[in-house]
Design a protein around this motif. Structure first.
Motif, PDB file in Angstrom:
ATOM      1  N   GLU A 187      25.854 -20.408  12.978  1.00 39.13           N
ATOM      2  CA  GLU A 187      25.058 -19.597  12.048  1.00 39.13           C
ATOM      3  C   GLU A 187      23.576 -19.774  12.321  1.00 39.13           C
ATOM      4  O   GLU A 187      22.824 -18.794  12.375  1.00 39.13           O
ATOM      5  CB  GLU A 187      25.392 -19.978  10.614  1.00 39.13           C
ATOM      6  N   SER A 188      23.142 -21.009  12.538  1.00 41.61           N
ATOM      7  CA  SER A 188      21.725 -21.262  12.793  1.00 41.61           C
ATOM      8  C   SER A 188      21.283 -20.718  14.145  1.00 41.61           C
ATOM      9  O   SER A 188      20.120 -20.355  14.331  1.00 41.61           O
ATOM     10  CB  SER A 188      21.433 -22.763  12.714  1.00 41.61           C
ATOM     11  N   LEU A 189      22.217 -20.635  15.093  1.00 38.84           N
ATOM     12  CA  LEU A 189      21.897 -20.102  16.418  1.00 38.84           C
ATOM     13  C   LEU A 189      21.917 -18.577  16.434  1.00 38.84           C
ATOM     14  O   LEU A 189      21.479 -17.957  17.417  1.00 38.84           O
ATOM     15  CB  LEU A 189      22.891 -20.630  17.455  1.00 38.84           C
ATOM     16  N   GLY A 190      22.442 -17.972  15.359  1.00 39.74           N
ATOM     17  CA  GLY A 190      22.445 -16.520  15.253  1.00 39.74           C
ATOM     18  C   GLY A 190      23.364 -15.825  16.236  1.00 39.74           C
ATOM     19  O   GLY A 190      23.039 -14.741  16.731  1.00 39.74           O
ATOM     20  N   ILE A 191      24.521 -16.424  16.520  1.00 36.44           N
ATOM     21  CA  ILE A 191      25.418 -15.814  17.506  1.00 36.44           C
ATOM     22  C   ILE A 191      26.698 -15.268  16.884  1.00 36.44           C
ATOM     23  O   ILE A 191      27.642 -14.936  17.598  1.00 36.44           O
ATOM     24  CB  ILE A 191      25.775 -16.811  18.632  1.00 36.44           C
ATOM     25  N   GLY A 373      32.900 -12.601  10.938  1.00 35.93           N
ATOM     26  CA  GLY A 373      32.541 -11.988  12.216  1.00 35.93           C
ATOM     27  C   GLY A 373      33.248 -12.665  13.374  1.00 35.93           C
ATOM     28  O   GLY A 373      34.348 -13.202  13.221  1.00 35.93           O
ATOM     29  N   ILE A 374      32.580 -12.680  14.508  1.00 33.93           N
ATOM     30  CA  ILE A 374      33.182 -13.215  15.726  1.00 33.93           C
ATOM     31  C   ILE A 374      32.100 -13.843  16.589  1.00 33.93           C
ATOM     32  O   ILE A 374      30.936 -13.430  16.565  1.00 33.93           O
ATOM     33  CB  ILE A 374      33.905 -12.093  16.509  1.00 33.93           C
ATOM     34  N   VAL A 375      32.477 -14.878  17.330  1.00 31.63           N
ATOM     35  CA  VAL A 375      31.601 -15.492  18.337  1.00 31.63           C
ATOM     36  C   VAL A 375      32.285 -15.321  19.685  1.00 31.63           C
ATOM     37  O   VAL A 375      33.465 -15.667  19.835  1.00 31.63           O
ATOM     38  CB  VAL A 375      31.383 -16.997  18.058  1.00 31.63           C
ATOM     39  N   THR A 376      31.574 -14.783  20.651  1.00 29.82           N
ATOM     40  CA  THR A 376      32.157 -14.526  21.966  1.00 29.82           C
ATOM     41  C   THR A 376      31.497 -15.396  23.033  1.00 29.82           C
ATOM     42  O   THR A 376      30.392 -15.907  22.840  1.00 29.82           O
ATOM     43  CB  THR A 376      31.986 -13.056  22.365  1.00 29.82           C
ATOM     44  N   PHE A 377      32.196 -15.560  24.155  1.00 28.77           N
ATOM     45  CA  PHE A 377      31.621 -16.278  25.290  1.00 28.77           C
ATOM     46  C   PHE A 377      30.314 -15.626  25.741  1.00 28.77           C
ATOM     47  O   PHE A 377      29.385 -16.318  26.157  1.00 28.77           O
ATOM     48  CB  PHE A 377      32.603 -16.285  26.461  1.00 28.77           C
ATOM     49  N   PHE A 378      30.256 -14.306  25.672  1.00 27.48           N
ATOM     50  CA  PHE A 378      29.055 -13.600  26.100  1.00 27.48           C
ATOM     51  C   PHE A 378      27.846 -14.061  25.285  1.00 27.48           C
ATOM     52  O   PHE A 378      26.780 -14.364  25.838  1.00 27.48           O
ATOM     53  CB  PHE A 378      29.251 -12.088  25.939  1.00 27.48           C
ATOM     54  N   ASP A 379      28.011 -14.143  23.966  1.00 30.65           N
ATOM     55  CA  ASP A 379      26.903 -14.578  23.105  1.00 30.65           C
ATOM     56  C   ASP A 379      26.581 -16.048  23.321  1.00 30.65           C
ATOM     57  O   ASP A 379      25.420 -16.458  23.255  1.00 30.65           O
ATOM     58  CB  ASP A 379      27.252 -14.329  21.634  1.00 30.65           C
ATOM     59  N   ILE A 380      27.602 -16.855  23.582  1.00 25.68           N
ATOM     60  CA  ILE A 380      27.372 -18.275  23.862  1.00 25.68           C
ATOM     61  C   ILE A 380      26.590 -18.443  25.157  1.00 25.68           C
ATOM     62  O   ILE A 380      25.645 -19.249  25.232  1.00 25.68           O
ATOM     63  CB  ILE A 380      28.720 -19.020  23.945  1.00 25.68           C
ATOM     64  N   LEU A 381      26.935 -17.681  26.181  1.00 28.74           N
ATOM     65  CA  LEU A 381      26.224 -17.772  27.453  1.00 28.74           C
ATOM     66  C   LEU A 381      24.785 -17.315  27.325  1.00 28.74           C
ATOM     67  O   LEU A 381      23.897 -17.825  28.027  1.00 28.74           O
ATOM     68  CB  LEU A 381      26.957 -16.959  28.514  1.00 28.74           C
TER      69      LEU A 381
END
Length: 392
Positions: A187-191, A373-381
Motif C-alpha cells: 500500500e505504501s509503495l502504491g503498487i 485490487g491486485i499486485v502484479t510482477f509488472f508493477d513489482i518490477l
C-alpha cells in the motif's frame, strides 16, 4: 549494494533453464494441441524458419510467439468455431498467436540485466536467449546443419527464454541488497491496482471468453466476485493451461462458480457431455473422440503416434486435467482458490507468495474478503527499476 546487480547479464538468469520446445509456424492447431498434450511445459515456442535461405546474413530462424492450451481452448470456443471444431483444428497455428508485437523478443546472451528489465517493462513477456555451450567451431557448424532436421535447434543453437518470474526470482534471491524497501507495505509503495478483470460467480464462463484471452495476454487472472463484492476465487489462465482440451466442455457449459468447482473437485462428465450433446453436438463429438485418443492421431507421424500411446498410458481419469506426464516442478496444477494478501503485506512477502505458487500476481483483499485490487510482477518490477535508477 544493489548497484552491483547491474553487472549481471541475461545469461546469468539462464543457468539451469531447459531449452525451448519448438513448433513451426507451418503447424496446424491440431499439431499444436498434440504437442501441448505431450509437453512437460505449459507454453511452447512458435518459430518461423527458412533453412533454404542462401543469404548468410539473413535470419534463418526466429521465435515469433508462444502458445498454451488456453489459446487452443479460446479458439475452439470462438463463436465461429464451436459448432465445427474439427475444421477449426485444421487452421494454421498463426490463428492462435496474439496480434500484439514485441511480446517475444530475441536478445543477445550478454544483454545487461538492466536492459533486459527495461525491455520487459516496455512490454516484452519472453526474452529469447541462445544457450551458450562450450563447443568447437566445427561442432557449431554441424549443429547449424542439423537445425533443419531438429525441431529444437535453430541456427545451430538451443534457446531458452527469460520471463518476469525469472527476474523477480533473481531479485528475491538478492533481496537484502535492496533494504529497507522490501519491508515496505504494498500500500505504501502504491503498487495495488484496481484495473482488474472480474466475473460474477453465477455468470456463464462462455460469455467471458474475451476476458480469458485478455487475462492470458496480460499474464494475470480473472477474479470471481460474489453479490457482496467479495473475492471467492479466480479463473486463472495458468491453471487452465494445466488442463487438456476437454476443459472446453466445462467452459462451454458451466458458470464461473461451476468451473471453479470443476477445477477443484472435478465434475461428473455425464453432466457436461449431456449439455454439449444437447446444444453443441460438434463439440460433444470432438471431445468424445479426444477422450478415446482418436482425434489427433491422423495428423501425427509414426514417431509421434508412439509417443502419444506412451503419454496416454498415464492419462488421468478425471476429465479436464492434463493427460500428459510432467514433473511437479515444471507443471504445477493449482486450484481455483485465489492467492491473496492484504494492503499491509510487505513487498517481499507478496513476492514470495507469487513465486511459491508460480503466478504473476497476488490478489489484495481486506480481512472480510472484500476486494481491494491486485499486485502484479509488472508493477513489482517497476518498483525495483525505480530503485535501481535512483542509486545509479
Amino acid at each position: 549494494m544493489a548497484i552491483n546487480l547491474l553487472s549481471y547479464e541475461v545469461s546469468d538468469l539462464c543457468l539451469g533453464k531447459p531449452p525451448l520446445k519448438s513448433l513451426s509456424i507451418t503447424s496446424t492447431v491440431s499439431d499444436a494441441l498434440l504437442a501441448l498434450r505431450r509437453s512437460e511445459e505449459n507454453y511452447l515456442s512458435v518459430w518461423s524458419c527458412n533453412h533454404s535461405s542462401s543469404k548468410k546474413e539473413s535470419i534463418e530462424c526466429e521465435c515469433i510467439g508462444k502458445i498454451c492450451i488456453v489459446d487452443v481452448v479460446c479458439y475452439l470456443c470462438n463463436e465461429d468455431n464451436i459448432s465445427s471444431p474439427s475444421s477449426a483444428l485444421n487452421s494454421p497455428i498463426s490463428v492462435l498467436l496474439p496480434k500484439v508485437n514485441g511480446l517475444v523478443q530475441h536478445v543477445d546472451s550478454h544483454l545487461s540485466l538492466l536492459d533486459a528489465l527495461d525491455l520487459i517493462l516496455e512490454g516484452a513477456q519472453n526474452l529469447v536467449v541462445p544457450i551458450q555451450r562450450n563447443i568447437t567451431r566445427n561442432s557449431r557448424k554441424k549443429l547449424h546443419q542439423k537445425s533443419s532436421t531438429s525441431p529444437n535447434l535453430h541456427n545451430g543453437y538451443e534457446f531458452c527464454w527469460i520471463t518476469q518470474e525469472d527476474v523477480v526470482r533473481f531479485f528475491l534471491n538478492s533481496i537484502g541488497l535492496f533494504s529497507p524497501m522490501p519491508g515496505y507495505s504494498i500500500e505504501s509503495l502504491g503498487i495495488m491496482s484496481m484495473n482488474v478483470l472480474a466475473i460474477g460467480y453465477d455468470d456463464p464462463v462462455f460469455s467471458a471468453l474475451d476476458t480469458i484471452s485478455s487475462a492470458l495476454l496480460e499474464q494475470t487472472s480473472i477474479a470471481v466476485i460474489d453479490d457482496e463484492g467479495k473475492l471467492v476465487g479466480e479463473i486463472s489462465p495458468s491453471t487452465l493451461a494445466s488442463c487438456d482440451e476437454t476443459i472446453v466442455a466445462a467452459i462451454a457449459t458451466l458458470s464461473a462458480g461451476g468451473l471453479m468447482a470443476y477445477i477443484d473437485y472435478g465434475c461428473p462428465p455425464e453432466v457436461v457431455k449431456a449439455r454439449l450433446k444437447e446444444n453443441l453436438k460438434g463439440m460433444w463429438k470432438l471431445l468424445d473422440e479426444c477422450c478415446n485418443n482418436s482425434t489427433l492421431s491422423s495428423s501425427s507421424s509414426d514417431e509421434e503416434s508412439s509417443s502419444s500411446s506412451s503419454s496416454s498410458s498415464s492419462t488421468s481419469n478425471r476429465l479436464g486435467w492434463i493427460s500428459r506426464s510432467g514433473s511437479y516442478s515444471t507443471r504445477m496444477i493449482r486450484s481455483a482458490e485465489a492467492i491473496v494478501c492484504h494492503p499491509g503485506s510487505s513487498l517481499v512477502a507478496v513476492m514470495m507468495q507469487a513465486i511459491v505458487h508460480r503466478v504473476n500476481y497476488v490478489w489484495v483483499i481486506e480481512d472480510d474478503y472484500s476486494f481491494v485490487g491486485i499486485v502484479t510482477f509488472f508493477d513489482i518490477l517497476k518498483v525495483f527499476r525505480e530503485h535501481l535508477q535512483s542509486i545509479a
